[in-house]
Motif scaffolding. Structure first.
Motif, PDB file in Angstrom:
ATOM      1  N   ASN A 142       0.831  -1.231   0.000  1.00  0.00           N
ATOM      2  CA  ASN A 142       0.000   0.000   0.000  1.00  0.00           C
ATOM      3  C   ASN A 142       0.861   1.275   0.000  1.00  0.00           C
ATOM      4  O   ASN A 142       0.555   2.242   0.694  1.00  0.00           O
ATOM      5  N   LEU A 143       1.914   1.254  -0.768  1.00  0.00           N
ATOM      6  CA  LEU A 143       2.878   2.381  -0.731  1.00  0.00           C
ATOM      7  C   LEU A 143       2.395   3.579  -1.571  1.00  0.00           C
ATOM      8  O   LEU A 143       1.945   3.409  -2.710  1.00  0.00           O
ATOM      9  N   SER A 144       2.449   4.731  -0.958  1.00  0.00           N
ATOM     10  CA  SER A 144       2.175   5.981  -1.693  1.00  0.00           C
ATOM     11  C   SER A 144       3.311   6.955  -1.439  1.00  0.00           C
ATOM     12  O   SER A 144       3.964   6.902  -0.389  1.00  0.00           O
ATOM     13  N   LYS A 145       3.552   7.799  -2.419  1.00  0.00           N
ATOM     14  CA  LYS A 145       4.573   8.846  -2.245  1.00  0.00           C
ATOM     15  C   LYS A 145       4.035  10.149  -2.798  1.00  0.00           C
ATOM     16  O   LYS A 145       3.606  10.219  -3.957  1.00  0.00           O
ATOM     17  N   ARG A 146       4.061  11.139  -1.939  1.00  0.00           N
ATOM     18  CA  ARG A 146       3.592  12.461  -2.360  1.00  0.00           C
ATOM     19  C   ARG A 146       4.716  13.471  -2.167  1.00  0.00           C
ATOM     20  O   ARG A 146       5.484  13.397  -1.205  1.00  0.00           O
ATOM     21  N   PHE A 147       4.802  14.417  -3.092  1.00  0.00           N
ATOM     22  CA  PHE A 147       5.784  15.493  -2.997  1.00  0.00           C
ATOM     23  C   PHE A 147       5.050  16.819  -2.868  1.00  0.00           C
ATOM     24  O   PHE A 147       4.020  17.012  -3.528  1.00  0.00           O
ATOM     25  N   PRO A 148       5.528  17.710  -2.036  1.00  0.00           N
ATOM     26  CA  PRO A 148       4.893  19.037  -1.981  1.00  0.00           C
ATOM     27  C   PRO A 148       5.066  19.761  -3.311  1.00  0.00           C
ATOM     28  O   PRO A 148       6.132  19.698  -3.920  1.00  0.00           O
ATOM     29  N   MET A 149       4.011  20.391  -3.763  1.00  0.00           N
ATOM     30  CA  MET A 149       4.078  21.158  -5.013  1.00  0.00           C
ATOM     31  C   MET A 149       3.248  22.420  -4.829  1.00  0.00           C
ATOM     32  O   MET A 149       2.024  22.340  -4.743  1.00  0.00           O
ATOM     33  N   GLY A 150       3.928  23.549  -4.737  1.00  0.00           N
ATOM     34  CA  GLY A 150       3.224  24.807  -4.457  1.00  0.00           C
ATOM     35  C   GLY A 150       2.533  24.690  -3.110  1.00  0.00           C
ATOM     36  O   GLY A 150       3.145  24.286  -2.129  1.00  0.00           O
ATOM     37  N   LYS A 151       1.202  24.975  -3.112  1.00  0.00           N
ATOM     38  CA  LYS A 151       0.468  24.873  -1.849  1.00  0.00           C
ATOM     39  C   LYS A 151      -0.114  23.479  -1.662  1.00  0.00           C
ATOM     40  O   LYS A 151      -0.609  23.138  -0.595  1.00  0.00           O
ATOM     41  N   GLY A 152      -0.067  22.683  -2.724  1.00  0.00           N
ATOM     42  CA  GLY A 152      -0.651  21.347  -2.645  1.00  0.00           C
ATOM     43  C   GLY A 152       0.386  20.254  -2.672  1.00  0.00           C
ATOM     44  O   GLY A 152       1.518  20.453  -2.233  1.00  0.00           O
ATOM     45  N   GLU A 153      -0.011  19.121  -3.169  1.00  0.00           N
ATOM     46  CA  GLU A 153       0.886  17.979  -3.233  1.00  0.00           C
ATOM     47  C   GLU A 153       0.751  17.278  -4.568  1.00  0.00           C
ATOM     48  O   GLU A 153      -0.312  17.323  -5.201  1.00  0.00           O
ATOM     49  N   PHE A 154       1.840  16.655  -4.969  1.00  0.00           N
ATOM     50  CA  PHE A 154       1.809  15.860  -6.190  1.00  0.00           C
ATOM     51  C   PHE A 154       1.993  14.403  -5.789  1.00  0.00           C
ATOM     52  O   PHE A 154       2.936  14.066  -5.063  1.00  0.00           O
ATOM     53  N   THR A 155       1.089  13.593  -6.233  1.00  0.00           N
ATOM     54  CA  THR A 155       1.180  12.169  -5.873  1.00  0.00           C
ATOM     55  C   THR A 155       1.964  11.439  -6.954  1.00  0.00           C
ATOM     56  O   THR A 155       1.504  11.331  -8.104  1.00  0.00           O
TER      57      THR A 155
END
Lengths: 235, 424
Positions: free
Chosen positions: A8-21
């Motif tokens: 169940n691995l997810s990775k999100r990166f901060p992008m601006g004010k939101g996040e990029f999955t």
């Protein structure tokens, strides 16, 4: 026993004010001795997944267990220890230390392991013999062709006989002949030393050698297929 | 591992040779400029000290009150006894009697009539006694332009400019017209034996140097001296030491209200020399600090950029399993090695050039024509103990701080991102 167990691995990166999955809900297992590829177009998440498996990054959610170590739970020291003892990396642009000789580049992972000089020498010469570069031991990377550089990188990744080698687009900078040469070398090492190879690639030449293909699309596993042995032989 | 890192450092010229050159140049400039500023500023003080103020000066209270007029009617009496007492009480200080006097120098023609006249600034110094150090102190042998030094009573040296103005040459006799310490008119003949140029425009305009015994005889000042100058051990002025000695001396003579009672003043307590000394110290400090700071910023940036350039390499080393702390420490060790070597080379070169300037100097007499202030016409550096370690501030500290700041990125960036920078 599984070498890699991803749940169940997810990775999100901060992008601006939101996040990029970059990765979402990845589940997979990779066993010892596999020759497997993470395949997908740019942005599909294959390098992100490879980085997590290589303990260079951590998951945002879920778990990645590599050689019994939960990557997200490792301290920086434990993470370095895992890389030092059990993982080998092969990079797209070789990433050799330019001022050091081929011998010294291959020896570097053994220096980190603090092995005795005599043992290091034997292991380095063995590794150079695997990739056919014994006569280039004293050369420096700028004196080598691209194919030779990548063979040095393979020798460096293999010299400590790791359980797992992670290769990120290893043939991207090579011509067809050199690519096949490199891939045959890695295939032989996988067969002879039973080392697990995980590739991140979208190169058809690499894909042709894989025994298992995990297709990624937009951060998710789209397809996971095992190639029959006869098909590989035919290709 | 150490061997591996040393090999990398030696082979990668952009990691070793270039930073060492940059650090060495920065340190060299810092050391040289500091020695130059120190020399120029210090020379001006020492020139004034040697010729007129001393590091310390003993006078009568009355003389001190009107010092600019050199009132020899208020000269120190029984100066030999005072001199002995000073030499006994303060043996580390070199004490010398001097008589400064003004007057008119008359150069006669072959018939004895006045051919030329000019105002002279006279100085009676201990020229002929065997223990005298005054000739060396005033650098008279090297200042001699024509003729020879004074060897007998009745002989005088005259500044070359003054001699040209009066049209006199060595061998000519001139008459000093002045006043005795008792106020009567004095006329005394001197044989000019040489002409001199001190390299200070204010001195070279009308100097007349005679032996102190001749001055005493001409001005009727037997066993008297206008002033007794003291020069500190080592030959360089120390305001702190000079003031301490003056205070000690003056405390012993505080009770006397006589205008003939002796009083001691440090160089900085004489006229406007105090503000000049503090001005020089302040400006030396400010200029040196600005330069050290500027060089520190340059070298800090060099250290920063040199380390940022290597993020990719650090990424690979981390990927191979090297610990972040180890990568960071090796970066700092390397910068220490570069800083120490660069600072040592830069300090050595800087000191070498400073030494050249200290020994040979740069002649700026052409720019000093007409100067009223007593300033050296030869710019010289002065190497002080500070110059041996001053370069470490920009050379070592800044380079290491630059590397330390750059190295923080190893911790703050995600390893994967750091390692990807090599592929960019």
């Amino acid at each position: 026993m599984n070498l890699i167990d991803v749940k169940n691995l997810s990775k999100r990166f901060p992008m601006g004010k939101g996040e990029f999955t970059a990765l979402k809900d990845i589940n997979l297992t990779i066993g010892k001795g596999e020759f497997v590829g993470l395949i997908g177009p740019s942005g599909s998440g294959k390098t992100t997944l490879l980085n997590i498996l290589g303990s260079l990054d951590v998951p945002s959610d879920g778990e990645a267990i590599v050689l019994g170590n939960s990557i997200g739970a490792l301290s920086a020291k434990q993470s370095a220890m895992l890389r030092k003892e059990s993982l080998g990396f092969i990079f797209q642009s070789y990433n050799l230390l330019q001022v050091h000789t081929v011998y010294e580049n291959v020896e570097f992972p053994l220096l980190l392991l603090k092995l005795p000089a005599a043992e290091r020498k034997k292991m380095v010469m063995d590794a150079l013999a695997w990739v056919g570069l014994t006569d280039k031991a004293k050369s420096k990377p700028p004196q080598l062709s691209g194919g030779e550089c990548q063979r040095v990188a393979i020798a460096r990744a293999m010299v400590k006989r790791p359980s797992l080698v992670l290769a990120d687009e290893p043939t991207a900078n090579l011509d067809a002949a050199n690519s096949h040469n490199i891939l045959k070398t890695m295939e032989a090492l996988n067969r002879d030393l039973n080392t697990t190879f995980v590739f991140a690639t979208h190169d058809e030449k690499v894909i042709g050698y894989l025994r298992r293909k995990i297709f990624l699309l937009d951060g998710s596993i789209d397809k996971d297929e095992v190639v029959e042995h006869s098909k590989i032989a035919a290709s | 591992m150490i061997k591996f890192l040393v090999k990398g450092l030696l082979r990668d010229k952009s990691r070793s040779q270039m930073p060492i050159i940059v650090v060495a140049i920065g340190v060299m400039l810092t050391v040289f400029i500091h020695a130059y500023i120190n020399g120029f500023m210090g020379d001006t003080i020492e020139l004034n000290a040697r010729f007129s103020h001393g590091h310390l000066k003993v006078m009568t209270k009355g003389y001190a009150d009107n010092m600019s007029q050199t009132p020899n009617d208020l000269a120190l009496l029984d100066s030999d006894s005072l001199l002995s007492s000073l030499q006994r009480e303060y043996p580390t200080v070199a004490w010398v009697p001097r008589i400064q006097f003004g007057g008119l120098v008359d150069a006669p023609d072959s018939t004895g009539e006045t051919r030329a006249q000019g105002p002279a600034m006279g100085m009676g110094i201990d020229f002929l006694s065997s223990a005298s150090t005054e000739v060396e102190r005033l650098n008279i042998p090297k200042s001699l332009v024509r003729g020879r030094l004074i060897q007998n009573a009745g002989e005088a040296l005259i500044s070359n400019l003054f001699a040209e103005k009066l049209g006199v040459v060595p061998g000519d006799v001139v008459t000093l017209i002045g006043s005795t310490m008792n106020g009567s008119m004095s006329m005394y003949n001197f044989t000019i034996v040489g002409t001199i140029a001190f390299g200070a425009e204010a001195l070279d305009r009308g100097a007349l140097i005679v032996d102190i015994e001749d001055a005493r005889y001409a001005l009727d000042m037997q066993n008297a001296a206008g002033e007794v100058l003291g020069f500190l051990e080592g030959g360089f002025y120390s305001d702190e030491d000079a003031i301490a000695i003056a205070q000690q001396f003056n405390a012993l003579h505080a009770d006397s209200s006589s205008e003939y009672a002796p009083v001691m003043k440090s160089l900085s307590q004489q006229g406007n020399m105090g503000s000049y000394v503090s001005l020089l110290n302040t400006w030396t400090g400010i200029i040196s600090s600005i330069f050290v700071l500027a060089m520190a910023l340059v070298l800090w940036n060099a250290g920063l950029l040199g380390s940022l350039r290597r993020y990719g390499e650090f990424g690979v080393r981390l990927a191979m399993g090297e610990e972040k702390g180890h990568v960071y420490r090796t970066l700092i060790y390397e910068s220490v090695v570069i800083g120490v070597i660069g600072a040592a080379i830069g300090t050595a070169i800087g000191l070498f050039f400073a030494l050249l300037l200290q020994v040979y100097g740069i002649d700026i007499s052409g720019m000093m024509e007409g100067a009223a202030m007593m300033m050296p016409t030869v710019i010289k550096a002065r190497i002080t103990p500070v110059d041996y370690y001053l370069g470490l501030i920009p050379g070592l500290v800044s380079t290491v701080v630059g590397s330390m700041l750059a190295g923080v990125g190893i911790y703050r960036r995600q390893t994967a991102k750091l390692f990807k920078e090599l592929e960019a």
